[in-house]
Write a protein that holds these residues in place. Structure first.
Motif, PDB file in Angstrom:
ATOM      1  N   SER A 172      63.719  30.327  -1.921  1.00 46.63           N
ATOM      2  CA  SER A 172      63.647  30.543  -3.377  1.00 46.63           C
ATOM      3  C   SER A 172      62.974  29.352  -4.052  1.00 46.63           C
ATOM      4  CB  SER A 172      65.051  30.718  -3.952  1.00 46.63           C
ATOM      5  OG  SER A 172      65.662  31.845  -3.371  1.00 46.63           O
ATOM      6  N   ARG A 189      69.285  26.182  -9.144  1.00 44.68           N
ATOM      7  CA  ARG A 189      70.276  27.159  -9.591  1.00 44.68           C
ATOM      8  C   ARG A 189      71.508  26.488 -10.202  1.00 44.68           C
ATOM      9  NH1 ARG A 189      67.888  29.082  -4.796  1.00 44.68           N
ATOM     10  NH2 ARG A 189      69.640  28.936  -3.354  1.00 44.68           N
ATOM     11  N   GLY A 244      66.607  29.644 -16.875  1.00 51.24           N
ATOM     12  CA  GLY A 244      66.821  30.812 -16.019  1.00 51.24           C
ATOM     13  C   GLY A 244      68.257  30.940 -15.544  1.00 51.24           C
ATOM     14  N   TYR A 245      69.050  29.868 -15.689  1.00 46.60           N
ATOM     15  CA  TYR A 245      70.470  29.872 -15.265  1.00 46.60           C
ATOM     16  C   TYR A 245      71.342  29.371 -16.426  1.00 46.60           C
ATOM     17  CZ  TYR A 245      68.781  31.038 -10.683  1.00 46.60           C
ATOM     18  OH  TYR A 245      68.170  31.700  -9.646  1.00 46.60           O
ATOM     19  N   ASN A 272      54.350  40.261  -3.175  1.00 46.36           N
ATOM     20  CA  ASN A 272      55.285  40.520  -4.288  1.00 46.36           C
ATOM     21  C   ASN A 272      56.740  40.580  -3.854  1.00 46.36           C
ATOM     22  OD1 ASN A 272      53.545  40.509  -6.528  1.00 46.36           O
ATOM     23  ND2 ASN A 272      52.689  42.465  -5.814  1.00 46.36           N
ATOM     24  N   LYS A 300      60.456  35.730  -2.175  1.00 48.10           N
ATOM     25  CA  LYS A 300      61.485  35.350  -3.165  1.00 48.10           C
ATOM     26  C   LYS A 300      60.918  34.514  -4.307  1.00 48.10           C
ATOM     27  CE  LYS A 300      65.673  35.363  -0.349  1.00 48.10           C
ATOM     28  NZ  LYS A 300      66.520  34.459   0.426  1.00 48.10           N
ATOM     29  N   LYS A 313      59.221  36.763  -6.812  1.00 50.04           N
ATOM     30  CA  LYS A 313      60.188  37.563  -7.586  1.00 50.04           C
ATOM     31  C   LYS A 313      60.859  36.697  -8.652  1.00 50.04           C
ATOM     32  CE  LYS A 313      61.620  41.203  -4.407  1.00 50.04           C
ATOM     33  NZ  LYS A 313      62.714  41.659  -3.557  1.00 50.04           N
ATOM     34  N   LEU A 314      61.270  35.465  -8.256  1.00 50.68           N
ATOM     35  CA  LEU A 314      61.970  34.575  -9.196  1.00 50.68           C
ATOM     36  C   LEU A 314      61.061  34.161 -10.346  1.00 50.68           C
ATOM     37  CD1 LEU A 314      63.962  32.517  -6.571  1.00 50.68           C
ATOM     38  CD2 LEU A 314      64.986  33.898  -8.388  1.00 50.68           C
ATOM     39  N   LYS A 335      58.656  35.965 -11.553  1.00 46.41           N
ATOM     40  CA  LYS A 335      58.542  37.148 -12.425  1.00 46.41           C
ATOM     41  C   LYS A 335      59.757  37.290 -13.323  1.00 46.41           C
ATOM     42  CE  LYS A 335      55.626  40.183  -9.705  1.00 46.41           C
ATOM     43  NZ  LYS A 335      55.650  41.229  -8.690  1.00 46.41           N
ATOM     44  N   GLU A 336      60.930  36.942 -12.746  1.00 48.77           N
ATOM     45  CA  GLU A 336      62.196  37.091 -13.501  1.00 48.77           C
ATOM     46  C   GLU A 336      62.460  35.924 -14.443  1.00 48.77           C
ATOM     47  OE1 GLU A 336      65.010  37.313 -10.320  1.00 48.77           O
ATOM     48  OE2 GLU A 336      64.259  39.245  -9.598  1.00 48.77           O
ATOM     49  N   GLY A 337      61.590  34.911 -14.450  1.00 46.02           N
ATOM     50  CA  GLY A 337      61.794  33.733 -15.306  1.00 46.02           C
ATOM     51  C   GLY A 337      62.919  32.844 -14.800  1.00 46.02           C
ATOM     52  N   ARG A 338      63.144  32.864 -13.458  1.00 43.84           N
ATOM     53  CA  ARG A 338      64.205  32.017 -12.875  1.00 43.84           C
ATOM     54  C   ARG A 338      63.644  30.939 -11.953  1.00 43.84           C
ATOM     55  NH1 ARG A 338      69.165  34.837 -10.563  1.00 43.84           N
ATOM     56  NH2 ARG A 338      67.796  36.368  -9.610  1.00 43.84           N
TER      57      ARG A 338
END
Ligand SMILES: NC(=O)C1=CN([C@@H]2O[C@H](COP(=O)(O)OP(=O)(O)OC[C@H]3O[C@@H](n4cnc5c(N)ncnc54)[C@H](OP(=O)(O)O)[C@@H]3O)[C@@H](O)[C@H]2O)C=CC1
Ligand SMILES: Nc1nc(O)c(N)c(N[C@@H]2O[C@H](COP(=O)(O)O)[C@@H](O)[C@H]2O)n1
Length: 277
Positions: free
Chosen positions: A90, A94, A100-101, A125, A128, A131-132, A134-137
């Motif tokens: 990732s 976190r 993002g958290y 795509n 990990k 994906k992160l 894209k999710e703003g994390r």
């Protein structure tokens, strides 16, 4: 009280204060330099994982949270392509409260950087990191490639990276007299590139190839801080080991490197060794 996501990690202030002498200092805008931290988790027999191409969880929760605290204190995390392929990591932070958290935007998120000289990482795509991003994390990854690398699907991979704000940078290779497939990138060129891109601190997490290369006397001086998590486990032969090449001067074998300003910090069942080359 701030509401953090349930999967967020915490690292107590008392522990972070113990570690703070080893985290990168606030950068001086007039003198752009790069702080390099080498950090990884190892077993008692100096292994990073049970076997090449596999991921092994060594850190307990407390030392894992320490690693994420360190991630929040660095502009970038760098790994070698072997780790990107084996772990599908990732590479974000976190800790509750960072972007993002529970925090805003991407504040406190490091930039993932993959050293992939020959384009072996099949980033897509489903990766990990993508994906992160894209999710703003997490931030989108940068890839460092070598000149003249004959890479499969280079365009597709670059498209995937750029679609989320990532990038690919080409750095000249150091030619090996053995063969083109043995050539490598000089670490000072990698660090110059990162500095030119605005990175002021990088934590290098592994894996074995990258760590052993940085422990080589020629490169060890480029490292500012070393932070190693030691887990109370033996993995046995056949793992990915931290064991740099031997050092011989004037025909005599001498230690490869030693740390000074050393501090041992127990965290849960692990112990964290901090020091400077
Ligand atoms: N416990 C822990 O903290 C960690 C464990 N790991 C584990 O380590 C293993 C992966 O380690 P490993 O297989 O050694 O792979 P690495 O991640 O160390 O990647 C090695 C590759 O990176 C490239 N590389 C390294 N140095 C240079 C350089 N100076 N110039 C150009 N390219 C360079 C080379 O790519 P190429 O071959 O294409 O030339 C090399 O083969 C996995 O099992 C992973 O789970 C990883 C990180 C941390
Ligand atoms: N600190 C630490 N402890 C372990 O036990 C590990 N296996 C690693 N591995 C490194 O962390 C990356 C995985 O990070 P994500 O959780 O996916 O963000 C992995 O790629 C290694 O660099 N580290």
């Amino acid at each position: 009280m701030i509401d953090h996501p349930r999967d967020a990690l915490t690292f107590p202030l008392s522990e972070s204060q113990t570690l703070d002498p080893y985290v990168p200092p606030t950068p001086d805008p007039e003198y752009p330099t790069l702080h390099v931290t080498l950090t990884f988790a190892t077993s008692l027999d100096s292994s990073l994982s049970l076997a090449p191409g596999t991921q092994t969880a060594l850190s307990g929760l407390a030392s894992k949270s320490m690693t994420h605290y360190l991630r929040s204190k660095h502009d970038a995390i760098l790994i070698g392509v072997g780790t990107a392929v084996a772990d599908n990591p990732s590479l974000n932070c976190r800790i509750g409260g960072v972007g993002g958290y529970g925090g805003k935007g991407l504040k406190g998120q490091p930039r993932p950087v993959v050293l992939d000289p020959r384009g072996r990482w099949e980033v897509n795509n489903e990766s990990k990191v993508i994906k992160l991003a894209k999710e703003g994390r997490g931030k989108a990854p940068w890839v460092i490639r070598m000149t003249n690398a004959k890479e499969e699907n280079a365009r597709e991979k670059e498209k995937v990276l750029k679609a989320v704000g990532g990038d690919v940078f080409i750095v000249p290779s150091e030619c090996s007299s053995a063969s083109e497939s043995m050539s490598r990138i000089d670490w000072s060129n990698i660090f110059s590139l990162l500095t030119a891109k605005g990175i002021r601190s990088v934590m290098i997490e592994g894996g074995g190839g990258v760590i052993n290369d940085l422990l080589h006397p020629q490169n060890f001086g480029l490292v500012d801080t070393v932070i190693v998590t030691i887990a109370p486990v033996w993995l046995g032969k056949g793992g990915v080991q931290v064991c740099p090449d031997e050092r011989v001067e004037e025909g005599v074998r001498i230690p490869v490197g030693r740390l000074r300003d050393v501090k041992w910090v127990p965290l849960g069942e692990d112990v964290v060794l901090c020091g400077r080359p």
